[in-house]
Design an enzyme around this catalytic site. Structure first.
Site: not given
Length: 616
Positions: A2, A50, A52-53, A80, A103, A380
Site C-alpha cells: 500500500c 490500498r 488488496a493482497v 506483509e 494482517d 531473489g
C-alpha cells in the site's frame, strides 16, 4: 502492499485540512490502486491507498480501534506480516476480537497489546504509522531490512510522513530543495541510512521507529545485526540455510491474488522459484508462474564481458522446464527504453534520478508486464549481499580499499567524480562535491557500527565488515529501486532473502563457510543443488541485464543533443560544456558516453518535473 501518508500538527485543527491530506494521498495511487481512505481528527490526519493482497473484502484503511465509542488508535499500514496467523492466535488468547482475516488488524491489535514492541514480534516487510489518540502521539515503524519505505519531515508543531517523498512534497510546508550534501548523497552510492537528497526529508531507518510528540521527534532502534558465535559445522549450516528458506518461501506464498516469481536463471531466483514450485505442487496449487526480462535482439547482440559472461534467457527457460513453471518472457526494445515518457515514468516512481539508465526503465517495464498477470511476485533480491555473491567480496583491491567495496570494484560507476557516469558534470561542481571524500567519510562512519567478536582473526573481521556494509548500505539501493519500480505498477514484490532470521544467521556464519568451495555463494549453492539443474547451480554470478542493442546509446545521444540545444534545459547548469560537445562529436563512440548521457537526461527530467531548487 500500500501507500501511506499523513500529518500531525499540534497547533492546528487538521479536520479542516482534508484537501491537503487528499493531495498527499493521491500521490500514492500507484501503490494502492484498489481502494483509498482517510482518518482525520483535530491533531492527526492519516491517508491510505490500498493494494488488496490478503482479505480483499476486509482490511480497509486507515483502520481504527475504539472502546465504548472512544477512539483508541488509528493505523495506516503498508506491508506483509508473514507470521500473522501465530500472532493472531496469541492475541485471541489474550482476549482480542478480530473483524477481518488479514494482517493489518493483527498489527493494530498487536500495538494495543504490546505497544511499540509489536515491531519486534513481526516477521515481514512493513512500514506503518500509528496515531495513539490516548496519548496524542504518532509512531512511525519500518521493517528490519528496509524493504518497505517510509519518510518523514519534522515541522515546527509536528511532522509530515509518507511512503515516498512525493507524498511529502504534496504538502505546502515541504519544498524540493537539494543542497551540496543532498547532491553528494544522490551521486555517491554511499546510501547513508536516514538521509535523502531532499533537505528536511528523512527516512525512517530500517529497524527503527520514530515517535512524534508535542515535545518533538525522537528516534529509537528496535533491531540491529548482532555478532554471535557460530557453533554449527558445515553440513548443519547448509541444512539450516535450506530449512530457513523452505519456511520463508512457504510463508511468503500466502496471497488471495495471483502470485508469481521473478526468474533470471541465476542461482538466487532459481532457488526461490524451485522452492515455490515445490510448495505449490504439494498444496495442489501449481504450477508456479514465472517471468523473465529480455531485450529484442539480445541473443545476437550479446557480448560477454567481465561482469556478464552469459545471457539470462536460456537459463531462465531451463529452470522453468526443470520445475514445470508456467513461464513468460517480457521482451523490451530500445525504442521503449529510450522513450522520454518512460524516462519520466521511471523518475516519478523514484522521485529522484536513478543514474543507472536502462536498468531502471527496463525494471519498470518488466513489472508493468508482470502486473498484467500477477499482483504478487517473489524475488531473489538480496542473496548476493547476504551470501557474498558480488565480485567485490572476492577482489583483494576492493577489500583493501579505504572505501565502500562496490565503489572500488565497479570502476567509474560509484560516483568517483572522474568515471564514465560523471564525465559530463561540471568540473568546478565535481571539485566542490568531492564525492570520493564524502563517500570515504560515510564509509568510516559505517565501519564504526560493525559488531565484532573479540577474538576473530583479521580476515574474518574484514569479511564481517564487508558483509555488514552490503547488508546495511548497498542492499538498500537495490531494495529502494525494486520497491519503487514495482509499486509504480501496483505490484508487490516479496524478498525471501531479507527475512531477518536468515539474515542474522548467515551474517554470523564464518566467511570460510560462505566460500568453502572457493566460489561465490557456496552455502546457497550447496543448500539447493539438489533442486536445480547443474548448469544453474554452477552458473557464475551475472548481474541484472543491460540492453546491448547498439541503437540504444545512439538514441541516447540524440536525446542528449536535444538537451544541449535547448537553452531552457535546467541540467545545463550542472554540465561541462566542453565535455558535452565532445560527447556529441561525430567521431565519439556513443557507447563511451552511455552512462553519462543517461545521468544527464535523468537530471534534466528531475529538475524540470519536480521544480527542484538547487542550493549549491
Amino acid at each position: 502492499m500500500c501507500g501511506i501518508t499523513g500529518w500531525v500538527a499540534y497547533d492546528r485543527d487538521l479536520t479542516l485540512e482534508r484537501d491537503v491530506l487528499d493531495a498527499m494521498t493521491a500521490t500514492q495511487l500507484c501503490r494502492g490502486p484498489d481502494d483509498g481512505g482517510a482518518h482525520l481528527e483535530r491533531h492527526a490526519a492519516l491517508g491510505h491507498r490500498r493494494l488488496a493482497v490478503l482479505d480483499p473484502e476486509g482490511g480497509a484503511q486507515p483502520m481504527t480501534a475504539e472502546h465504548d465509542g472512544r477512539l483508541l488508535v488509528a493505523l495506516s499500514y503498508n506491508g506483509e506480516v508473514y507470521n500473522h496467523h501465530e500472532l493472531r492466535a496469541e492475541l485471541v488468547a489474550a482476549g482480542h476480537r478480530f473483524r477481518t482475516r488479514g494482517d493489518t488488524e493483527v498489527v493494530l491489535r498487536g500495538y494495543l497489546e504490546w505497544g511499540e514492541r509489536v515491531a519486534e514480534r513481526l516477521n515481514g516487510m512493513f512500514a506503518f504509522a500509528v496515531w495513539d489518540a490516548r496519548t496524542e502521539e504518532l509512531l512511525l515503524v519500518r521493517d528490519r531490512m528496509g524493504v518497505k519505505p517510509l519518510h518523514y519531515h519534522p515541522t515546527p508543531d509536528g511532522a509530515v510522513f509518507g511512503s515516498e517523498p512525493k507524498s511529502l512534497l504534496a504538502h505546502p510546508a515541504v519544498r524540493p530543495v537539494v543542497d551540496l550534501d543532498g547532491l553528494r548523497e544522490l551521486l555517491s552510492m554511499a546510501r547513508t541510512p536516514g538521509l535523502t537528497p531532499y533537505r528536511g526529508i528523512a527516512e525512517v531507518q530500517p529497524g527503527h521507529l520514530v515517535r512524534v510528540r508535542r515535545g518533538g521527534v525522537s528516534v529509537h532502534r528496535y533491531w540491529a545485526l548482532e555478532a554471535r558465535r557460530h557453533t554449527q559445522d558445515l553440513a548443519t549450516t547448509i541444512g539450516t540455510v535450506r530449512a530457513l528458506l523452505e519456511d520463508i518461501v512457504h510463508r511468503q506464498l500466502e496471497a488471495d491474488v495471483p502470485l508469481c516469481s521473478l526468474l533470471s536463471g541465476g542461482l538466487d531466483s532459481s532457488a526461490v522459484t524451485a522452492l515455490a514450485a515445490r510448495c505449490l505442487d504439494a498444496a495442489g496449487a501449481g504450477p508456479v508462474r514465472s517471468f523473465a526480462v529480455d531485450f529484442t535482439g539480445q541473443s545476437e547482440h550479446f557480448h560477454p564481458d567481465a561482469v556478464r559472461t552469459t545471457p539470462d534467457r536460456p537459463y531462465a527457460e531451463l529452470l522453468a522446464r526443470h520445475v514445470g513453471a508456467d513461464h513468460s518472457v517480457i521482451e523490451l526494445d530500445s525504442a521503449a527504453l529510450t522513450d522520454p515518457a518512460q524516462r519520466l515514468a521511471t523518475l516519478r516512481a523514484r522521485d529522484l534520478p536513478g543514474g543507472v539508465g536502462d536498468m531502471d526503465t527496463s525494471l519498470l517495464l518488466l513489472f508493468r508486464g508482470v502486473r498484467e498477470h500477477s499482483t504478487v511476485a517473489l524475488s531473489g533480491e538480496s542473496a548476493d549481499e547476504l551470501f557474498g555473491g558480488y565480485r567485490w567480496f572476492h577482489d583483494p583491491k576492493a577489500l583493501d580499499a579505504d572505501d565502500f567495496p562496490w565503489a572500488t570494484a565497479i570502476s567509474g560507476f560509484g560516483g568517483a567524480g572522474t568515471g564514465p557516469r560523471e564525465q559530463l558534470l561540471d568540473r568546478e561542481l565535481l571539485a566542490k562535491l568531492d564525492l570520493p571524500g564524502y563517500r570515504r567519510a560515510r564509509y568510516r562512519e559505517a565501519l564504526a557500527e560493525v559488531p565484532q567478536l573479540p577474538d576473530s582473526d583479521p580476515f574474518e573481521r574484514r569479511m564481517r565488515e564487508v558483509s555488514y556494509l552490503n547488508l546495511t548500505r548497498f542492499v538498500r539501493i537495490l531494495l529502494d529501486r525494486k520497491d519503487r519500480m514495482s509499486m509504480a505498477n501496483g505490484l508487490e514484490v516479496r524478498v525471501p532473502f531479507c527475512d531477518h532470521r536468515l539474515v542474522q544467521y548467515v551474517f554470523n556464519t564464518p566467511w570460510t563457510m560462505k566460500s568453502f568451495d572457493g566460489r561465490e555463494k557456496s552455502l546457497l549453492r550447496a543448500a539447493f543443488r539438489d533442486v536445480l539443474p547443474a548448469e544453474i547451480a554452477d552458473r557464475t554470478k551475472s548481474p541484472y541485464p543491460i540492453v546491448q542493442d547498439p541503437r540504444y546509446p545512439e538514441l541516447l545521444r540524440r536525446e542528449l543533443a536535444a538537451l544541449a540545444a535547448d537553452p531552457g534545459s535546467p541540467a545545463l547548469a550542472l554540465l561541462d560544456r566542453r565535455e558535452l560537445a565532445d560527447a556529441l562529436a561525430p567521431d565519439t563512440d556513443p557507447q563511451t558516453v552511455r552512462l553519462a548521457a543517461d545521468l544527464a537526461l535523468d537530471l534534466d527530467a528531475w529538475l524540470t518535473e519536480y521544480q527542484v531548487s538547487l542550493e549549491l
